[in-house]
Enzyme design. Structure first.
Site, PDB file in Angstrom:
ATOM      1  CB  SER A  21      -0.939  -0.022   1.218  1.00 59.68           C
ATOM      2  OG  SER A  21      -1.951   0.935   1.076  1.00 59.68           O
ATOM      3  CG  ASN A  22      -0.295   4.668  -1.328  1.00 58.07           C
ATOM      4  OD1 ASN A  22      -0.927   5.508  -0.698  1.00 58.07           O
ATOM      5  ND2 ASN A  22      -0.816   4.015  -2.360  1.00 58.07           N
ATOM      6  NE  ARG A  23       4.275   9.097   4.046  1.00 58.92           N
ATOM      7  CZ  ARG A  23       4.857  10.247   3.703  1.00 58.92           C
ATOM      8  NH1 ARG A  23       5.786  10.274   2.780  1.00 58.92           N
ATOM      9  NH2 ARG A  23       4.494  11.379   4.282  1.00 58.92           N
TER      10      ARG A  23
END
Ligand code: PMT
Length: 215
Positions: A21-23
């Site tokens: 995933s990412n931030r």
């Protein structure tokens, strides 16, 4: 107007426990949704997994993966006048997604990835008179990269943010962006709250729609 907005990250599962995933916190996309409602528009918000409450009067659709987000955007787009793709969509997913939790000893040292569909590219044929706004999350060559994405994805506006800055981009309550258009000079904006930036983007959509009605 009816405005479709995407927000948050996508999750690409390796097994039922682990994912890529990412931030993205969803703050930027949710702020655009709030600003659109405040300006009297009907909003559908397609969101990846985030910890934010649904803003009042917003219809929210929760998704996890890029493929789920694509399906939701495809389904909802026909009923909307504009699309704002603020979500940070994962460009890759694991080629194999295990149905059971992988044992530590069975975990491969290398995870093979395959490309995810590009949502904006996929819905480009459905654009017709709709207004499309994208975002570009960049660390280097911000202008050049944003312009490339603007043209490749056939957008009316791309919002370029420098994600290296602590008060802009991911997770912050503020953002500092450059608006890049296909037909005029780029417009750097000062630091502002994500809600205020949302208002500016909705104002752009309103003016663009008004112009296309009078032409
Ligand atoms: O959620 P926050 O914590 O508030 O953070 C906000 C943000 C940094 C996530 C937001 O401001 C932002 O920049 N969103 C876009 C992030 C991104 O994915 O940028 P990109 O340069 O990889 O993608 C360019 C455009 O294509 C984006 O509009 C993206 O939604 C879209 N895209 C990307 C990949 C993909 N497979 N399909 C797409 O449609």
């Amino acid at each position: 107007m009816k405005i479709l907005i995407t927000a948050g990250p996508t999750r690409e599962y390796i097994d039922p426990v682990r994912f890529l995933s990412n931030r993205s916190s969803g703050k930027m996309g949710f702020a655009i949704a709030e600003a659109a409602v405040a300006r009297g528009h009907e909003v559908t918000l397609i969101s990846g997994p985030v910890l934010l409450g649904t803003p009042p009067e917003v219809t929210r659709i929760d998704v996890e993966s890029a493929e789920e987000m694509l399906a939701a955007v495809r389904r909802e787009l026909s009923g909307n006048d504009a699309l704002v793709m603020c979500a940070a969509v994962s460009d890759f997913r694991p080629r194999i997604q295990a149905c059971h939790k992988l044992k530590k000893s069975a975990m491969p040292p290398v995870i093979e990835l395959i490309g995810n569909p590009d949502i904006l590219q996929c819905v480009k044929p459905q654009k017709s008179g709709r207004i499309f706004v994208g975002f570009a999350a960049e660390t280097d060559n911000i202008h050049v990269e944003a312009e490339r994405k603007l043209h490749e994805k056939g957008l009316d506006l791309i919002v370029a943010n420098d994600i290296k800055e602590p008060d802009a981009g991911f997770e912050a309550d503020t953002n500092r962006v450059i608006l890049v258009y296909p037909d005029r000079e780029p417009e750097p904006l000062p630091l502002m709250t994500k809600f205020d930036l949302g208002g500016k983007l909705i104002e752009f959509i309103e003016l663009k729609a008004e112009k296309s009605h009078t032409n």
